[in-house]
Design a protein around this motif. Structure first.
Motif, PDB file in Angstrom:
ATOM      1  N   ALA A  21       0.843  -1.207   0.000  1.00 30.74           N
ATOM      2  CA  ALA A  21       0.000   0.000   0.000  1.00 30.74           C
ATOM      3  C   ALA A  21       0.875   1.253   0.000  1.00 30.74           C
ATOM      4  O   ALA A  21       1.966   1.253   0.554  1.00 30.74           O
ATOM      5  CB  ALA A  21      -0.907  -0.013   1.223  1.00 30.74           C
ATOM      6  N   LYS A  22       0.351   2.302  -0.617  1.00 30.44           N
ATOM      7  CA  LYS A  22       1.139   3.538  -0.792  1.00 30.44           C
ATOM      8  C   LYS A  22       1.729   4.087   0.498  1.00 30.44           C
ATOM      9  O   LYS A  22       2.841   4.554   0.530  1.00 30.44           O
ATOM     10  CB  LYS A  22       0.273   4.622  -1.434  1.00 30.44           C
ATOM     11  CG  LYS A  22       0.110   4.460  -2.924  1.00 30.44           C
ATOM     12  CD  LYS A  22      -0.510   5.723  -3.536  1.00 30.44           C
ATOM     13  CE  LYS A  22      -0.738   5.558  -5.022  1.00 30.44           C
ATOM     14  NZ  LYS A  22      -1.803   4.559  -5.322  1.00 30.44           N
ATOM     15  N   ASN A  23       0.953   4.043   1.581  1.00 35.63           N
ATOM     16  CA  ASN A  23       1.442   4.657   2.824  1.00 35.63           C
ATOM     17  C   ASN A  23       2.326   3.718   3.646  1.00 35.63           C
ATOM     18  O   ASN A  23       2.704   4.038   4.755  1.00 35.63           O
ATOM     19  CB  ASN A  23       0.268   5.167   3.661  1.00 35.63           C
ATOM     20  CG  ASN A  23      -0.809   4.110   3.825  1.00 35.63           C
ATOM     21  OD1 ASN A  23      -0.879   3.160   3.036  1.00 35.63           O
ATOM     22  ND2 ASN A  23      -1.653   4.270   4.826  1.00 35.63           N
ATOM     23  N   TYR A  24       2.646   2.547   3.101  1.00 33.43           N
ATOM     24  CA  TYR A  24       3.522   1.601   3.796  1.00 33.43           C
ATOM     25  C   TYR A  24       4.882   1.535   3.110  1.00 33.43           C
ATOM     26  O   TYR A  24       4.970   1.676   1.903  1.00 33.43           O
ATOM     27  CB  TYR A  24       2.912   0.197   3.795  1.00 33.43           C
ATOM     28  CG  TYR A  24       1.743   0.057   4.728  1.00 33.43           C
ATOM     29  CD1 TYR A  24       1.945  -0.181   6.075  1.00 33.43           C
ATOM     30  CD2 TYR A  24       0.440   0.169   4.257  1.00 33.43           C
ATOM     31  CE1 TYR A  24       0.870  -0.306   6.937  1.00 33.43           C
ATOM     32  CE2 TYR A  24      -0.639   0.040   5.109  1.00 33.43           C
ATOM     33  CZ  TYR A  24      -0.415  -0.201   6.456  1.00 33.43           C
ATOM     34  OH  TYR A  24      -1.477  -0.324   7.310  1.00 33.43           O
ATOM     35  N   ASN A  25       5.892   1.284   3.911  1.00 36.08           N
ATOM     36  CA  ASN A  25       7.210   1.042   3.331  1.00 36.08           C
ATOM     37  C   ASN A  25       7.273  -0.385   2.805  1.00 36.08           C
ATOM     38  O   ASN A  25       6.740  -1.291   3.431  1.00 36.08           O
ATOM     39  CB  ASN A  25       8.291   1.180   4.411  1.00 36.08           C
ATOM     40  CG  ASN A  25       8.516   2.618   4.792  1.00 36.08           C
ATOM     41  OD1 ASN A  25       8.917   3.414   3.953  1.00 36.08           O
ATOM     42  ND2 ASN A  25       8.251   2.956   6.037  1.00 36.08           N
ATOM     43  N   PHE A 165      -0.725  -9.975  14.715  1.00 34.19           N
ATOM     44  CA  PHE A 165      -0.944  -9.779  13.282  1.00 34.19           C
ATOM     45  C   PHE A 165      -1.602  -8.443  12.986  1.00 34.19           C
ATOM     46  O   PHE A 165      -2.019  -8.187  11.876  1.00 34.19           O
ATOM     47  CB  PHE A 165      -1.798 -10.912  12.709  1.00 34.19           C
ATOM     48  CG  PHE A 165      -1.136 -12.236  12.877  1.00 34.19           C
ATOM     49  CD1 PHE A 165      -0.095 -12.609  12.039  1.00 34.19           C
ATOM     50  CD2 PHE A 165      -1.503 -13.083  13.902  1.00 34.19           C
ATOM     51  CE1 PHE A 165       0.552 -13.815  12.212  1.00 34.19           C
ATOM     52  CE2 PHE A 165      -0.855 -14.295  14.075  1.00 34.19           C
ATOM     53  CZ  PHE A 165       0.173 -14.659  13.233  1.00 34.19           C
ATOM     54  N   ASN A 166      -1.693  -7.603  14.001  1.00 30.97           N
ATOM     55  CA  ASN A 166      -2.298  -6.297  13.804  1.00 30.97           C
ATOM     56  C   ASN A 166      -1.506  -5.574  12.729  1.00 30.97           C
ATOM     57  O   ASN A 166      -0.302  -5.386  12.851  1.00 30.97           O
ATOM     58  CB  ASN A 166      -2.262  -5.524  15.128  1.00 30.97           C
ATOM     59  CG  ASN A 166      -2.952  -4.203  15.000  1.00 30.97           C
ATOM     60  OD1 ASN A 166      -3.062  -3.646  13.901  1.00 30.97           O
ATOM     61  ND2 ASN A 166      -3.408  -3.688  16.112  1.00 30.97           N
ATOM     62  N   ASN A 167      -2.194  -5.193  11.679  1.00 34.40           N
ATOM     63  CA  ASN A 167      -1.486  -4.709  10.497  1.00 34.40           C
ATOM     64  C   ASN A 167      -1.128  -3.234  10.521  1.00 34.40           C
ATOM     65  O   ASN A 167      -0.594  -2.707   9.574  1.00 34.40           O
ATOM     66  CB  ASN A 167      -2.314  -5.006   9.245  1.00 34.40           C
ATOM     67  CG  ASN A 167      -1.435  -5.160   8.031  1.00 34.40           C
ATOM     68  OD1 ASN A 167      -0.232  -5.383   8.162  1.00 34.40           O
ATOM     69  ND2 ASN A 167      -2.007  -5.016   6.862  1.00 34.40           N
ATOM     70  N   THR A 168      -1.426  -2.558  11.634  1.00 34.26           N
ATOM     71  CA  THR A 168      -0.997  -1.163  11.677  1.00 34.26           C
ATOM     72  C   THR A 168       0.486  -1.193  11.995  1.00 34.26           C
ATOM     73  O   THR A 168       0.872  -1.382  13.139  1.00 34.26           O
ATOM     74  CB  THR A 168      -1.760  -0.371  12.759  1.00 34.26           C
ATOM     75  OG1 THR A 168      -1.712  -1.139  13.959  1.00 34.26           O
ATOM     76  CG2 THR A 168      -3.186  -0.120  12.335  1.00 34.26           C
ATOM     77  N   ILE A 169       1.279  -1.081  10.976  1.00 35.19           N
ATOM     78  CA  ILE A 169       2.735  -1.161  11.154  1.00 35.19           C
ATOM     79  C   ILE A 169       3.186   0.063  11.914  1.00 35.19           C
ATOM     80  O   ILE A 169       2.888   1.184  11.545  1.00 35.19           O
ATOM     81  CB  ILE A 169       3.457  -1.262   9.808  1.00 35.19           C
ATOM     82  CG1 ILE A 169       3.066  -2.563   9.119  1.00 35.19           C
ATOM     83  CG2 ILE A 169       4.957  -1.179  10.007  1.00 35.19           C
ATOM     84  CD1 ILE A 169       3.913  -2.940   7.951  1.00 35.19           C
TER      85      ILE A 169
END
Length: 173
Positions: A21-25, A165-169
């Motif tokens: 996703a765009k906002n993820y590295n 597994f919470n995906n909010t990095i």
């Protein structure tokens, strides 16, 4: 091992309709740093669960030094009986639940603050490209969390609702 039809996890790059996703590295190639600030390897792949349509694991190629260290940790334990896992030649990958990762954008590294090098060294590894079955996932999360009571619910889907597994990095400032 399971057949591909039951496959739970897919490399992000095998899935043409998925991308970071765009906002993820995109952390592939980044170094993994343990709780004691030591490198344990590099992110090789991002593993997606298709049902949840998201990345659930980092697939890590572990450093040779970690593999060497594992042999040392086991030398002393032989007299105490069998140790937990026996890794074979060529098994140099392990997975880390995405919710344990803290992204350090500045240093291009991923910090895993809950786990130290010896826990990683004792973890069961696999060969690059192996199909990962749910049993392996469950055992590894139990090992990392130090909690053998983590139950395999009736479905793997509920398993990914766990905080690991919470995906909010998390980003490190």
């Amino acid at each position: 091992m399971m057949t591909d039809t039951n496959k739970n996890l897919f490399n992000l790059d095998e899935l043409s309709d998925y991308k970071v996703a765009k906002n993820y590295n995109d952390v592939r190639g980044w170094t993994i740093i343990d709780a004691n600030n030591r490198s344990i390897g590099k992110v090789d792949h991002l593993l997606v669960n298709k049902t949840h349509e998201r990345v659930v694991y980092l697939d890590v190629e572990v450093d040779e030094t970690l593999i060497e260290e594992e042999h040392n940790t086991y030398q002393n334990k032989v007299s105490e009986g069998v140790h937990e896992f026996l890794n074979k030649e060529g098994e140099n990958h392990l997975i880390i639940p995405i919710g344990m990762a803290i992204i350090d954008e500045k240093n291009k590294s991923v910090n895993i603050n809950q786990i130290d090098r010896s826990t990683f060294a004792k973890a069961k590894r696999f060969k690059k490209g192996d199909v990962i079955d749910f049993e392996y996932e469950l055992n590894l999360v139990r090992h990392f969390m130090g909690d053998n009571t983590i139950q395999s619910s009736n479905s793997a889907d509920e398993f990914y609702d766990r905080k690991e597994f919470n995906n909010t990095i998390h980003q490190r400032d």
